[in-house]
Design an enzyme around this catalytic site. Structure first.
Site, PDB file in Angstrom:
ATOM      1  N   TRP A   1      -2.738  -2.744  -1.690  1.00 43.05           N
ATOM      2  CA  TRP A   1      -2.438  -4.168  -1.864  1.00 43.05           C
ATOM      3  C   TRP A   1      -3.248  -4.866  -0.783  1.00 43.05           C
ATOM      4  CZ3 TRP A   1      -0.428  -8.327   0.851  1.00 43.05           C
ATOM      5  CH2 TRP A   1      -0.014  -9.424   0.095  1.00 43.05           C
TER       6      TRP A   1
ATOM      7  N   LYS B   1      12.460 -15.019 -11.195  1.00 41.91           N
ATOM      8  CA  LYS B   1      12.152 -13.914 -12.131  1.00 41.91           C
ATOM      9  C   LYS B   1      11.090 -14.348 -13.107  1.00 41.91           C
ATOM     10  CE  LYS B   1      13.279 -11.204 -10.560  1.00 41.91           C
ATOM     11  NZ  LYS B   1      13.946 -11.114  -9.317  1.00 41.91           N
TER      12      LYS B   1
ATOM     13  N   GLU C   1       7.602 -14.779 -11.386  1.00 37.60           N
ATOM     14  CA  GLU C   1       7.055 -13.492 -10.941  1.00 37.60           C
ATOM     15  C   GLU C   1       6.390 -12.720 -12.074  1.00 37.60           C
ATOM     16  OE1 GLU C   1       9.595 -11.321  -7.472  1.00 37.60           O
ATOM     17  OE2 GLU C   1      10.706 -11.754  -9.274  1.00 37.60           O
TER      18      GLU C   1
ATOM     19  N   GLU D   1      17.206 -17.709  -8.596  1.00 37.78           N
ATOM     20  CA  GLU D   1      16.809 -16.343  -8.934  1.00 37.78           C
ATOM     21  C   GLU D   1      16.218 -16.286 -10.350  1.00 37.78           C
ATOM     22  OE1 GLU D   1      16.145 -13.790  -7.456  1.00 37.78           O
ATOM     23  OE2 GLU D   1      16.315 -12.136  -8.843  1.00 37.78           O
TER      24      GLU D   1
ATOM     25  N   CYS E   1       0.857  -1.178   0.000  1.00 32.60           N
ATOM     26  CA  CYS E   1       0.000   0.000   0.000  1.00 32.60           C
ATOM     27  C   CYS E   1       0.895   1.230   0.000  1.00 32.60           C
ATOM     28  CB  CYS E   1      -0.944   0.089   1.187  1.00 32.60           C
ATOM     29  SG  CYS E   1      -2.107  -1.256   1.286  1.00 32.60           S
TER      30      CYS E   1
ATOM     31  N   HIS F   1      17.150 -36.592  -8.007  1.00 32.81           N
ATOM     32  CA  HIS F   1      16.378 -37.048  -6.844  1.00 32.81           C
ATOM     33  C   HIS F   1      14.921 -36.608  -6.928  1.00 32.81           C
ATOM     34  CE1 HIS F   1      20.014 -38.515  -5.034  1.00 32.81           C
ATOM     35  NE2 HIS F   1      20.588 -37.341  -5.250  1.00 32.81           N
TER      36      HIS F   1
ATOM     37  N   LYS G   1       6.121  -4.512  -4.373  1.00 38.75           N
ATOM     38  CA  LYS G   1       7.566  -4.402  -4.247  1.00 38.75           C
ATOM     39  C   LYS G   1       8.018  -4.341  -2.796  1.00 38.75           C
ATOM     40  CE  LYS G   1      11.579  -2.705  -6.355  1.00 38.75           C
ATOM     41  NZ  LYS G   1      11.958  -4.075  -6.751  1.00 38.75           N
TER      42      LYS G   1
ATOM     43  N   ARG H   1       3.927  -0.266  -4.832  1.00 37.74           N
ATOM     44  CA  ARG H   1       3.687  -0.830  -3.509  1.00 37.74           C
ATOM     45  C   ARG H   1       2.388  -1.643  -3.434  1.00 37.74           C
ATOM     46  NH1 ARG H   1       6.842   1.681   0.320  1.00 37.74           N
ATOM     47  NH2 ARG H   1       5.461   0.944   1.951  1.00 37.74           N
TER      48      ARG H   1
ATOM     49  N   ASN I   1      -1.545   2.048   5.804  1.00 35.91           N
ATOM     50  CA  ASN I   1      -0.701   0.979   5.286  1.00 35.91           C
ATOM     51  C   ASN I   1      -0.246   0.165   6.481  1.00 35.91           C
ATOM     52  OD1 ASN I   1       1.279  -0.581   4.012  1.00 35.91           O
ATOM     53  ND2 ASN I   1       2.829   1.014   4.213  1.00 35.91           N
ATOM     54  N   GLY I   2      -0.516  -1.138   6.465  1.00 33.30           N
ATOM     55  CA  GLY I   2      -0.126  -1.974   7.601  1.00 33.30           C
ATOM     56  C   GLY I   2      -1.256  -2.912   7.960  1.00 33.30           C
TER      57      GLY I   2
HETATM   58  C1  G6P Z   1       8.907  -8.614  -2.458  1.00 31.84           C
HETATM   59  C2  G6P Z   1       9.433  -8.148  -3.802  1.00 31.84           C
HETATM   60  C3  G6P Z   1      10.708  -8.908  -4.137  1.00 31.84           C
HETATM   61  C4  G6P Z   1      11.734  -8.732  -3.029  1.00 31.84           C
HETATM   62  C5  G6P Z   1      11.165  -9.150  -1.672  1.00 31.84           C
HETATM   63  C6  G6P Z   1      12.095  -8.739  -0.525  1.00 31.84           C
HETATM   64  O1  G6P Z   1       8.463  -9.909  -2.548  1.00 31.84           O
HETATM   65  O2  G6P Z   1       8.458  -8.346  -4.803  1.00 31.84           O
HETATM   66  O3  G6P Z   1      11.246  -8.415  -5.344  1.00 31.84           O
HETATM   67  O4  G6P Z   1      12.858  -9.507  -3.309  1.00 31.84           O
HETATM   68  O5  G6P Z   1       9.914  -8.497  -1.449  1.00 31.84           O
HETATM   69  O6  G6P Z   1      12.152  -7.351  -0.476  1.00 31.84           O
HETATM   70  P1  G6P Z   1      13.353  -6.503   0.061  1.00 31.84           P
HETATM   71  O7  G6P Z   1      12.946  -5.086  -0.167  1.00 31.84           O
HETATM   72  O8  G6P Z   1      13.462  -6.827   1.527  1.00 31.84           O
HETATM   73  O9  G6P Z   1      14.583  -6.881  -0.673  1.00 31.84           O
END
Ligand code: G6P
Length: 612
Positions: A73, A489, A492, A485, A2, A508, A607, A27, A99-100
């Site tokens: 969000w 990606k 996501e 990673e 948010c 395995h 994010k 956000r 927000n929270g």
């Molecule tokens: C969310 C974002 C990710 C990020 C993760 C941790 O899930 O979408 O891209 O890696 O949070 O966030 P941070 O800001 O702690 O790296």
């Protein structure tokens, strides 16, 4: 999660708030709303993106020089118009953005229902504004006092801004756990979840602390009190952010811009820290704790998401280069265990945003046990750097695309610098290896730039595979976290199911999935385990799997086995993750684009995850 933004000043609030919402959309983006005060209180809300809200309001009255706005969000209640913020008080004369998460909202709501109040939404937020109005009416106190009394009854995390028709020249903002920044420009006040909506108007900001309440009043100085009623002197800081950093600069998406920024962001991470001529590394932010790092018995890395993957690379770096045992923990798991910490353990918290709720809670837990906590964060002034003993900023610049790219490579760069700094002090590497690593680190930006030239080739590969339903990513050693990673990606942003695995572990279980329809991305830039990776490729080929291999330039062995080969510049093994991740970012980007996905704002994600 948010985004919240508020304005009080002499200009029209609407364009400032709208612009702020666009900046904060990363956000959360399932619904948005705005409340403006101009005689009466006008509240407009819409499910969907900020653009949907803007289209909805365009022909409505949006005048007023004071207002609050929110991009959501969803946590409590589905993302519809009723659950969108701002939420109005029972009389309709007050509104709140939040927000929270209010953890005791159900019990507060029950008490208020018994007193005859009605609720319209499923949110925890509506409870707070009802409570504030109830206190204001019954106790006959000022708005700020009503907010203060209410917050003493609230358990949970919040960043809130309250507006009231009866106090038309005032905004009350407060925070606990969720971030809030106040911008000051002569007679104007700005409030936002981060500094991005503020930077084009002022560079003077005050970061509100936990359990602090700010009173922003027309023609008056900013006043801050704690919820325990202790007065605080606002500490004004100067922002280092600039506007160009927040724009797309000609790229189609922020994600692509951020991928292409990596030569520079990696260089910025190393600037003033890596000294090629003297062969030394100095990290100013943690210099005080250098000796503690050198004599650390164990390092525990806590992080979430992509930052957790960077932490896994850190495990290889610290163990290989600095000979310190490392454990890498999901912050969300660490915080609810009773971890055994010893005096010579050091916690490193990694976070792009510096606001991730689980990482913050893990830090608090470790602190309560007396541990030394260092941070690796990107957002200057965010909560994690404020709550750690010391740390190093990654200096990657603002990352706006929800899928993290340049923050990851910058985090790995900082971890490599830390490991090298310790190695130099401890003498854990031979002189030749140490010097060669320093040389390779200082040439990383140009090798990353060369890797980016593969963009067209990778786009071509994406065209062949964008309809696939599953992907497997394999890597060994330093390249195992790269596989994780790469898979993250892809899932996501393209919503294709993808899994990352240590290549040898494939037999395995995941090997059962391999057939002609399963693309397998193998990161095969290893020197140490090269032959073993070749065997893993053969195992996949024997089952008709399709191989996309990331190899070092000039590799002829794997080129004969793989279906598609992406040749990247060779570097020292510990630095491979920085280079090998780049083709995987590009592959995910192009596949997502071909599938018409919203690359910068993938569904269901946000994010900055400021809730558990
Ligand atoms: C969310 C974002 C990710 C990020 C993760 C941790 O899930 O979408 O891209 O890696 O949070 O966030 P941070 O800001 O702690 O790296």
């Amino acid at each position: 999660m948010c985004g919240i933004v508020a304005y009080l000043g002499n200009r029209q609030a609407y364009p400032i708030l709208m612009n702020g919402l666009y900046r904060l959309e990363y956000r959360g983006y399932d619904s948005a709303g705005i409340a403006l005060l101009d005689g009466g209180l006008k509240i407009y809300k819409k499910p969907g993106r900020v653009l949907d809200l803007e289209n909805f309001i365009s022909d409505k009255d949006h005048s007023g020089t004071i207002g609050i706005a929110h991009t959501r969000w969803a946590t409590h209640g589905e993302p519809n118009e009723i659950n969108a913020h701002p939420h109005a008080s029972p009389s309709g004369l007050m509104a709140i953005i939040h927000n929270g998460i209010i953890e005791n909202y159900a019990s507060l709501r029950e008490v208020l229902v018994q007193r005859g109040y009605e609720f319209h939404s499923d949110t925890d937020t509506e409870v707070v504004i009802h409570l504030i109005e109830d206190i204001k009416t019954n106790e006959k106190v000022s708005l700020e006092e009503a907010v203060r009394i209410a917050l003493n009854q609230v358990i949970g995390a919040y960043a809130i801004v309250v507006i009231s028709q009866k106090s038309p020249d005032k905004l009350i903002a407060a925070r606990k756990g969720s971030p809030l920044v106040i911008g000051i420009n002569n007679d104007e006040f700005f409030v936002a979840s981060d500094a991005t909506p503020i930077v084009e108007y002022t560079k003077e900001v005050v970061y509100l602390g936990d359990e602090e309440i700010a009173v922003l009043e027309r023609g008056k100085e900013l006043r801050i009190r704690t919820i325990k009623n202790v007065e605080k002197t606002p500490y004004v800081e100067t922002l280092e952010l600039n506007l160009e950093q927040l724009e797309k600069g000609g790229y189609e998406h922020f994600m692509l811009k951020e991928i292409f920024e990596q030569p520079r962001s990696i260089e910025d991470s190393m600037r003033g820290r890596l000294h090629e001529l003297s062969g030394t590394v100095s990290l100013g932010g943690i210099i005080e704790y250098e000796q503690r790092l050198v004599s650390a018995q164990r390092i525990i890395i806590v992080a979430c998401g992509t930052s957790w993957h960077a932490g896994l690379v850190g495990e290889y770096l610290f163990e290989d280069i600095a000979r310190i045992p490392v454990e890498v923990e999901y912050a969300s798991e660490f915080r609810y265990r009773s971890p055994v910490l010893c005096e010579r353990d050091i916690i490193i918290a990694i976070s792009q945003s510096g606001e991730t709720a689980d990482t913050l809670a893990a830090i608090e837990l470790a602190k309560s046990k007396g541990a030394l906590i260092l941070g690796i964060c990107n957002v200057v002034g965010s909560s994690i750097p404020r709550n750690t003993h010391a740390g190093s900023y990654t200096h990657a610049g603002p990352e706006i695309g929800v899928a993290s790219t340049k923050a990851f490579t910058a985090q790995v760069t900082i971890l490599a610098l830390m490991a090298m700094m310790i190695a130099n002090k401890k003498g854990t590497l031979t002189r030749t290896r140490y010097q060669h690593l320093i040389y390779e680190m200082s040439h990383l930006p140009e090798k990353v730039a060369k890797t980016l030239l593969l963009n067209d080739k990778i786009k071509g590969i994406a065209e062949k595979f964008y309809t696939a339903s599953n992907f497997l990513y394999l890597g060994r050693g330093y390249n195992f976290p790269v596989a994780l990673e790469g898979a993250l990606k892809l899932k996501e942003i393209s919503y294709i199911h993808a899994e990352g695995y240590p290549a040898a572990e494939m037999k395995h279980g995941p090997i059962a999935l391999i057939d002609k329809d399963m693309p397998v991305v193998i990161i095969a830039t290893n020197k140490e385990l090269y032959e073993k990776v070749v065997s893993n490729i053969q195992e996949v080929k024997a089952r008709k799997g399709v191989i996309i291999a990331i190899v070092n330039e000039g590799d002829t062995t794997i080129a004969k086995l793989a279906d598609y080969v992406i040749e990247v510049p060779e570097t020292e093994e510990p630095l491979n993750p920085v280079i090998a991740t780049i083709p995987l970012q590009l592959l995910a980007y192009h596949i997502a684009l071909l599938r018409n996905c919203d690359v910068d704002k993938p569904r269901n994600l946000a994010k900055s995850v400021t809730v558990e």
